[in-house]
Enzyme design. Structure first.
Site, short mmCIF file in Angstrom:
data_model
loop_
_atom_site.label_atom_id
_atom_site.label_comp_id
_atom_site.label_asym_id
_atom_site.label_seq_id
_atom_site.Cartn_x
_atom_site.Cartn_y
_atom_site.Cartn_z
N ASN A 153 0.83 -1.20 0.00
CA ASN A 153 0.00 0.00 0.00
C ASN A 153 0.87 1.26 0.00
OD1 ASN A 153 -2.88 0.03 -0.16
ND2 ASN A 153 -2.99 -1.13 1.76
N ASP A 173 -2.56 2.96 4.79
CA ASP A 173 -3.26 2.40 3.64
C ASP A 173 -2.75 3.17 2.42
OD1 ASP A 173 -5.18 1.30 1.81
OD2 ASP A 173 -6.47 0.85 3.51
#
Length: 288
Positions: free
Chosen positions: A146, A196
Site C-alpha cells: 500500500n 493504507d
C-alpha cells in the site's frame, strides 16, 4: 481558509479504493475493488458513470488512451468510450494473491502491489509494468502492499506494508524504474494505524490514509508528522488530490472490506472531499 469536509453525492462503495483525478477530462475515477466496479464522476460526485468487470480491480491509473487497470491477476488497458479492455501483462504472482494499490510513476510506467486475501503471510510483491508491456517484480515479502506514490521530482518512491505499519522510502531510478535500498521514513502506528493508500502534494508532503484511526496523516519529506485530519466516516482507504485547481483531497472509504473491516456507519463507503488544506496536488503520471 478553514478546512471544509464534505461527502460527495456519489453512491457508496463496499471497498472504495484508488481515487484518481484525470486532469485531461476533469473527471474523478475510483473503484469498488472486490465488486469489480469502476466508477467516474465530476469533481462534485455528479454525472456518474460505472463499468463492471468479472474480477476485482485493485487500482487504476491514467494511460495515453484511457486507463490502465490492475485487475486481480493482470494489467489491462481500458477505453471508457467503448468499454473495451485489452490485456497488457500477467505478473508472476503467488497463489491466493491479488493486485491491490497501484500508481503511475512520472516517466510512463505503472506499478502495483499484490496482497493475500485475508491479510496473512508476507507473500505479496511490488510489480513494475514498463511501457513495452514487460513486467518485473521489484520488491517482495509484504502482506498488504500500500501507500505507493512518488516524490514531485519522481526520484523517490514511497511504499508500505499495511500490516508492518511503516512508511518506506526508496530511491527510484527514473531512467530504468529500478529501486534502491529500503529506508524507514515514518512509523504510522504512532498516529494510531498502519498506512493504507497515500499521495504526494506539490511540496513533497505525503498524505497517508490511517485506515484504523479514521484519519489522514500528513508527513514531510523527512518523515516528520505535520498534522492529522479526522475523517467523518470510518476506514479511509486512499487519498488523491484533484478538482480543477488540484486543491481538493478526495478520500475513498470502506464499508466492507470482505474480511476484517466492516462499518455500520450510514455513510460508510462514501467519498470524502477535503478542501482548505493549503496544499496543491500534482497531475497524475500517465502510463505510456
Amino acid at each position: 481558509m478553514p478546512i471544509q469536509i464534505d461527502l460527495l453525492a456519489a453512491e457508496p462503495a463496499a471497498l472504495g479504493e484508488s481515487p484518481l483525478w484525470d486532469h485531461r477530462n476533469a473527471r474523478l475515477w475510483w473503484v469498488d475493488a472486490l465488486a469489480g466496479r469502476l466508477r467516474s464522476s465530476d469533481d462534485e460526485g455528479r454525472d456518474p458513470a460505472e463499468w463492471r468487470f468479472d474480477r476485482p480491480v485493485g487500482s487504476i491509473g491514467l494511460c495515453d488512451d484511457g486507463l490502465i487497470l490492475a485487475q486481480a491477476d493482470n494489467f489491462c488497458r481500458f477505453d471508457p468510450a467503448s468499454g473495451a479492455t485489452r490485456l497488457v501483462a500477467r505478473p508472476a504472482m503467488e497463489p491466493a494473491t491479488r493486485l491491490n494499490d497501484g500508481k503511475a510513476d512520472r516517466d510512463g510506467r505503472f506499478l502495483a502491489a499484490s496482497m493475500r486475501a485475508g491479510e496473512d503471510g508476507g507473500v505479496g510483491s511490488l510489480f513494475r509494468l514498463d511501457a513495452d508491456g514487460g513486467c518485473e517484480r521489484i520488491e517482495h515479502g509484504m502482506a498488504i502492499g500500500n501507500a505507493l506514490c512518488f516524490s514531485p521530482a519522481g526520484d523517490l518512491m514511497y511504499f508500505a506494508d499495511s500490516m508492518e505499519g511503516l512508511l518506506r522510502r526508496y530511491r527510484y531510478d527514473r531512467d530504468t524504474g529500478a529501486i534502491g535500498p529500503c529506508e524507514v521514513l515514518a512509523d504510522c502506528r504512532e498516529q494510531g494505524s498502519g498506512p493504507d493508500g497515500a499521495t504526494v502534494d506539490s511540496e513533497g508532503r505525503i498524505w497517508v490514509a490511517l485506515v484504523l484511526a479514521q484519519a489522514i496523516a500528513c508527513y514531510d519529506a523527512q518523515g516528520r508528522h505535520l498534522r492529522t485530519i479526522a475523517m467523518p466516516v470510518p476506514y479511509p482507504s486512499c487519498p488523491a488530490f484533484g478538482g480543477p485547481a488540484l486543491d481538493t483531497l478526495y478520500v475513498t472509504t470502506i464499508a466492507n472490506s470482505g474480511h476484517r473491516l466492516v462499518a455500520d456507519h450510514p455513510d460508510a463507503g462514501r467519498i470524502v472531499a477535503v478542501r482548505g488544506l493549503d496544499a496543491l496536488g500534482l497531475a497524475e503520471g500517465v502510463y505510456r
